[in-house]
Scaffold this active site. Structure first.
Site, PDB file in Angstrom:
ATOM      1  CB  SER A  96      80.309 -86.872  44.206  1.00  0.00           C
ATOM      2  OG  SER A  96      79.742 -88.145  43.911  1.00  0.00           O
ATOM      3  N   GLY A  97      81.243 -89.056  46.635  1.00  0.00           N
ATOM      4  CA  GLY A  97      81.934 -90.311  46.883  1.00  0.00           C
ATOM      5  C   GLY A  97      81.900 -91.234  45.681  1.00  0.00           C
ATOM      6  CB  SER A  98      79.175 -92.575  43.535  1.00  0.00           C
ATOM      7  OG  SER A  98      78.568 -91.365  43.137  1.00  0.00           O
ATOM      8  N   GLY A 264      78.139 -91.877  48.149  1.00  0.00           N
ATOM      9  CA  GLY A 264      79.142 -91.750  49.185  1.00  0.00           C
ATOM     10  C   GLY A 264      78.817 -90.665  50.184  1.00  0.00           C
ATOM     11  CB  THR A 265      77.888 -87.082  49.842  1.00  0.00           C
ATOM     12  OG1 THR A 265      77.030 -87.280  48.709  1.00  0.00           O
ATOM     13  CG2 THR A 265      79.226 -86.543  49.363  1.00  0.00           C
TER      14      THR A 265
END
Length: 353
Positions: A96-98, A264-265
Site C-alpha cells: 500500500s502506498g499510503s 498510492g496503489t
C-alpha cells in the site's frame, strides 16, 4: 476487571498517522515476535492465526474500518531497516502506498531509522518485498516520502458488465499491489466532490459485487489472489505542464470504504492505464486529487517485460502527519473486545488470557 488488573493489562503502543487523510495506525510495541522466515510469512501467520490484532484496532471500540493498521516487525532481509505488515478492512494487502508513506515516517520519528536533515534513503520490507524509500527532511520535519510503487500493468482493458441498478458499465482492471477496477467517474454521473461520498460508495459496491460474481483475477507470479477488492473512480485528466498531469480520483475498498486519500496503489493503477493508452512517457507525473483536496504524485519511471505483461515502474510521493502517540489497553473483560484471535501474540499475554 479490577482497577489493579486493568493497570496490569497488556498495552499496544501506537503512532497514529495519516497520509492524504487516510489514517494508518502504526504498531510499534506490545506484540511478540511472529513466526515466519519472511515478512510475507509473518503476514500469513497474522492473517490465518492472529487476525484479532486487525479486528481490535480497526473496529469498535478502538477504531473504525476506514483506518489501516501497520505492524512494524524486524526485517528478515539484511538490506532493510524494518519490516511492516499492512492490515485493512478487506484483509492483508501485500502493499500500500499510503501505508508505506506513513510507516516510513513513523520509523524516522521513532528513531528506528535515524532522521537526518536533507534527503536520505533507506529500505523497508513489505510482504510484497523490498521497498526503496526516499525521505526529505527539513528542519527536523519529514516533509515528503517517495516510495516505489509495485510493478503495475493492465489486466483488462475496457470490458463491459451489466450492473443491477446501474446498467452496463465499462471498466478496466489494473494490478498495482492489488487488482483495481478503473471506471470513468463522468460516465457514471460523478464530479468527485465530497458531497458524493456516500453515493460513490454505494455505486462502487454494486460494481465490485457484479465483477466478483462474474470473474476472478490471476497475477502472473502470485496466481489467484482472491476476489477483486478495489475500485478507482477516474476524473478528467488535466495537463498542467509538458510532463505533469492532474486528475480528481477516488478509491473504494470493498466492502463499503471510500478512502480519504487517492491511495498510492490507486495512483499506480492510473499510471498503468495512461501508459497503456499511450498518454505517458517515462518521467511524466500524475497528481491524483481526492474528495478532501489532498493528493499524491505518481511518476512513471519506465517499463519492463514480465512474461506476457508489459509492466510499468513507478514511484509515489506524499506526506504523512503524526496525529497521536498512544497506548491501547487490551481489556479482555470488555464485552466489546474479542481476544480469542489476539491474546497469544500480546506481550504479557499471560495477563490477558
Amino acid at each position: 476487571m479490577s482497577q489493579n488488573a486493568q493497570r496490569d493489562a497488556p498495552l499496544i503502543r501506537l503512532i497514529d498517522t495519516h497520509a492524504g487523510g487516510d489514517v494508518s495506525r502504526i504498531v510499534i510495541g506490545g506484540i511478540t515476535p511472529l513466526p515466519g522466515s519472511t515478512v510475507r510469512q509473518q503476514m500469513e501467520y497474522l492473517r490465518d492465526d492472529a487476525d484479532g490484532l486487525r479486528q481490535l484496532l480497526l473496529f469498535e471500540p478502538h477504531g473504525i474500518p476506514e483506518m489501516s493498521v501497520d505492524l512494524i516487525v524486524p526485517a528478515t532481509d539484511p538490506a532493510a531497516a524494518a519490516g511492516y505488515i499492512i492490515m485493512e478492512v478487506m484483509g492483508y494487502p501485500i502493499y500500500s502506498g499510503s501505508n508505506t508513506i506513513c510507516t516510513a515516517t513513523a520509523v524516522l520519528e521513532t528513531g528506528i531509522v535515524p532522521k537526518r536533515e536533507g534527503i536520505q534513503h533507506f529500505t523497508l520490507e513489505a510482504p510484497a518485498g523490498l521497498v526503496k524509500i526516499e525521505a526529505k527532511v527539513e528542519n527536523g520535519v519529514v516533509e515528503s516520502i517517495t516510495c516505489e510503487g509495485l510493478p503495475s500493468y493492465i489486466d483488462t482493458y475496457r470490458a463491459s458488465i451489466h450492473v443491477p441498478g446501474l446498467g452496463d458499465v465499462t471498466y478496466s482492471v489494473a494490478y498495482s499491489g492489488g487488482f483495481y477496477a478503473l471506471v470513468d467517474a463522468t460516465e457514471l454521473g460523478f464530479s468527485l466532490v465530497r458531497e458524493e461520498e456516500r453515493a460513490l460508495a454505494e455505486c462502487a459496491h454494486k460494481i465490485v459485487e457484479a465483477i466478483q460474481a462474474e470473474r476472478d483475477f490471476s497475477h502472473y507470479t502470485l496466481g489467484d489472489v482472491g476476489p477483486l477488492p478495489f475500485m478507482h473512480f477516474m476524473g478528467p485528466v488535466e495537463q498542467v505542464a509538458d510532463d505533469f498531469y492532474r486528475s480528481r480520483s477516488t478509491t473504494y475498498v470493498h466492502p463499503g470504504v471510500i478512502c480519504r486519500s487517492t491511495t498510492g496503489t490507486g495512483t499506480s493503477a492510473r499510471l498503468a492505464l495512461m501508459h497503456h493508452e499511450g498518454r505517458l512517457k517515462p518521467g511524466d507525473k500524475l497528481e491524483t486529487v481526492s474528495l478532501r483536496e489532498t493528493g499524491f504524485i505518481g511518476e512513471f519511471t519506465g517499463t519492463q517485460q514480465q512474461g506476457s505483461h508489459r509492466v510499468i515502474e513507478n514511484t509515489i510521493t506524499g506526506k504523512a502527519y503524526v496525529l497521536a502517540h498512544s497506548d491501547i489497553v487490551v481489556n479482555c473483560d470488555d464485552p466489546m473486545v474479542e481476544c480469542s484471535g489476539l491474546h497469544h501474540i500480546l506481550a504479557g499475554n499471560e495477563k490477558a488470557a
